[in-house]
Write a protein that holds these residues in place. Structure first.
Motif, PDB file in Angstrom:
ATOM      1  N   LEU A  20     -19.137  -3.387   7.360  1.00 46.78           N
ATOM      2  CA  LEU A  20     -19.066  -4.834   7.132  1.00 46.78           C
ATOM      3  C   LEU A  20     -17.846  -5.180   6.297  1.00 46.78           C
ATOM      4  CD1 LEU A  20     -22.709  -5.521   5.949  1.00 46.78           C
ATOM      5  CD2 LEU A  20     -21.803  -6.011   8.192  1.00 46.78           C
ATOM      6  N   TYR A  21     -17.376  -6.412   6.496  1.00 42.60           N
ATOM      7  CA  TYR A  21     -16.381  -6.988   5.615  1.00 42.60           C
ATOM      8  C   TYR A  21     -17.097  -8.031   4.771  1.00 42.60           C
ATOM      9  CZ  TYR A  21     -12.770  -4.743   8.369  1.00 42.60           C
ATOM     10  OH  TYR A  21     -11.986  -3.813   8.990  1.00 42.60           O
ATOM     11  N   ASP A  27     -15.760  -2.912  -7.273  1.00 43.79           N
ATOM     12  CA  ASP A  27     -15.863  -1.458  -7.255  1.00 43.79           C
ATOM     13  C   ASP A  27     -14.625  -0.828  -6.616  1.00 43.79           C
ATOM     14  OD1 ASP A  27     -18.636  -1.234  -8.280  1.00 43.79           O
ATOM     15  OD2 ASP A  27     -19.077  -2.388  -6.474  1.00 43.79           O
ATOM     16  N   ASP A  28     -14.335   0.411  -7.031  1.00 48.62           N
ATOM     17  CA  ASP A  28     -13.180   1.130  -6.504  1.00 48.62           C
ATOM     18  C   ASP A  28     -13.474   1.693  -5.119  1.00 48.62           C
ATOM     19  OD1 ASP A  28     -11.748   0.673  -8.845  1.00 48.62           O
ATOM     20  OD2 ASP A  28     -12.545   2.476  -9.803  1.00 48.62           O
ATOM     21  N   VAL A  29     -12.396   2.041  -4.403  1.00 50.81           N
ATOM     22  CA  VAL A  29     -12.535   2.659  -3.082  1.00 50.81           C
ATOM     23  C   VAL A  29     -13.202   4.021  -3.251  1.00 50.81           C
ATOM     24  CG1 VAL A  29     -11.262   3.569  -1.114  1.00 50.81           C
ATOM     25  CG2 VAL A  29     -10.543   1.440  -2.189  1.00 50.81           C
ATOM     26  N   GLY A  30     -14.196   4.307  -2.426  1.00 47.97           N
ATOM     27  CA  GLY A  30     -14.940   5.556  -2.501  1.00 47.97           C
ATOM     28  C   GLY A  30     -16.188   5.482  -3.362  1.00 47.97           C
ATOM     29  N   ALA A  31     -16.366   4.392  -4.089  1.00 49.09           N
ATOM     30  CA  ALA A  31     -17.530   4.254  -4.958  1.00 49.09           C
ATOM     31  C   ALA A  31     -18.778   3.914  -4.135  1.00 49.09           C
ATOM     32  CB  ALA A  31     -17.284   3.161  -5.996  1.00 49.09           C
ATOM     33  N   ASP A  32     -19.916   4.332  -4.633  1.00 49.39           N
ATOM     34  CA  ASP A  32     -21.192   3.987  -4.018  1.00 49.39           C
ATOM     35  C   ASP A  32     -21.773   2.779  -4.748  1.00 49.39           C
ATOM     36  OD1 ASP A  32     -21.095   6.074  -2.194  1.00 49.39           O
ATOM     37  OD2 ASP A  32     -22.042   7.479  -3.586  1.00 49.39           O
ATOM     38  N   LEU A  64     -15.199   1.404   1.508  1.00 47.73           N
ATOM     39  CA  LEU A  64     -14.190   2.081   2.320  1.00 47.73           C
ATOM     40  C   LEU A  64     -12.780   1.619   1.992  1.00 47.73           C
ATOM     41  CD1 LEU A  64     -15.937   2.049   5.802  1.00 47.73           C
ATOM     42  CD2 LEU A  64     -15.920   3.876   4.111  1.00 47.73           C
ATOM     43  N   ALA A  65     -12.569   0.301   1.837  1.00 50.93           N
ATOM     44  CA  ALA A  65     -11.224  -0.213   1.595  1.00 50.93           C
ATOM     45  C   ALA A  65     -11.297  -1.638   1.073  1.00 50.93           C
ATOM     46  CB  ALA A  65     -10.408  -0.186   2.885  1.00 50.93           C
ATOM     47  N   HIS A  66     -10.201  -2.057   0.453  1.00 56.13           N
ATOM     48  CA  HIS A  66     -10.005  -3.447   0.070  1.00 56.13           C
ATOM     49  C   HIS A  66      -8.907  -3.988   0.987  1.00 56.13           C
ATOM     50  CE1 HIS A  66     -12.594  -3.177  -3.384  1.00 56.13           C
ATOM     51  NE2 HIS A  66     -11.907  -2.157  -3.875  1.00 56.13           N
ATOM     52  N   VAL A  67      -9.225  -5.038   1.719  1.00 58.12           N
ATOM     53  CA  VAL A  67      -8.294  -5.565   2.712  1.00 58.12           C
ATOM     54  C   VAL A  67      -8.167  -7.082   2.554  1.00 58.12           C
ATOM     55  CG1 VAL A  67      -8.735  -3.725   4.376  1.00 58.12           C
ATOM     56  CG2 VAL A  67     -10.134  -5.778   4.416  1.00 58.12           C
ATOM     57  N   LYS A  68      -7.222  -7.655   3.306  1.00 53.06           N
ATOM     58  CA  LYS A  68      -7.053  -9.101   3.346  1.00 53.06           C
ATOM     59  C   LYS A  68      -7.356  -9.588   4.752  1.00 53.06           C
ATOM     60  CE  LYS A  68      -3.490  -9.649  -0.173  1.00 53.06           C
ATOM     61  NZ  LYS A  68      -2.130 -10.154  -0.413  1.00 53.06           N
ATOM     62  N   GLY A  69      -7.894 -10.789   4.855  1.00 57.68           N
ATOM     63  CA  GLY A  69      -8.197 -11.390   6.141  1.00 57.68           C
ATOM     64  C   GLY A  69      -6.945 -11.920   6.818  1.00 57.68           C
ATOM     65  N   ASP A  70      -7.131 -12.520   7.985  1.00 63.24           N
ATOM     66  CA  ASP A  70      -6.020 -13.120   8.710  1.00 63.24           C
ATOM     67  C   ASP A  70      -5.457 -14.294   7.927  1.00 63.24           C
ATOM     68  OD1 ASP A  70      -6.456 -11.320  10.754  1.00 63.24           O
ATOM     69  OD2 ASP A  70      -7.727 -12.698  11.892  1.00 63.24           O
TER      70      ASP A  70
END
Length: 104
Positions: A20-21, A27-32, A64-70
């Motif tokens: 999901l986005y 939280d950091d990448v890889g954190a549960d 999994l990752a921090h990303v930006k939308g369109d």
């Protein structure tokens, strides 16, 4: 089995293994991460609706990752006045993978 979970003020239907986005998490990448605000669960035992949440239910996920939308273009104009403003916006999101749904 699936559940309706509230994450950062929004509701998502999740099942094990879903990606999901969601709105940006701290939280950091890889954190549960664990989400305790489970509003509804459905499985072999039937449907359980919370009032407002289901007691003892939780959903675990990993970041999994921090990303930006369109990019969204915001354009303002007032005719015959020479007023034109163009701005862009990219909403920050966090990609998560649902690990397990637990109902006690």
């Amino acid at each position: 089995m699936y559940a309706i979970v509230e994450i950062a003020g929004k509701q998502f239907k999740v099942a094990e293994g879903d990606r999901l986005y969601v709105p940006r998490l701290k939280d950091d990448v890889g954190a549960d991460v664990t989400f305790d605000r489970v509003l509804l669960t459905s499985g072999d035992a039937g449907v359980s609706v919370g009032a407002p949440t289901v007691e003892g239910a939780s959903v675990s996920a990993s970041v999994l990752a921090h990303v930006k939308g369109d990019k969204i273009i915001v354009f303002k104009k007032k005719r015959r006045k020479g007023y034109r403003v163009k701005n862009g916006h990219r909403q920050p999101y966090t990609q998560i993978k649902i690990g397990s749904l637990s109902v006690n």
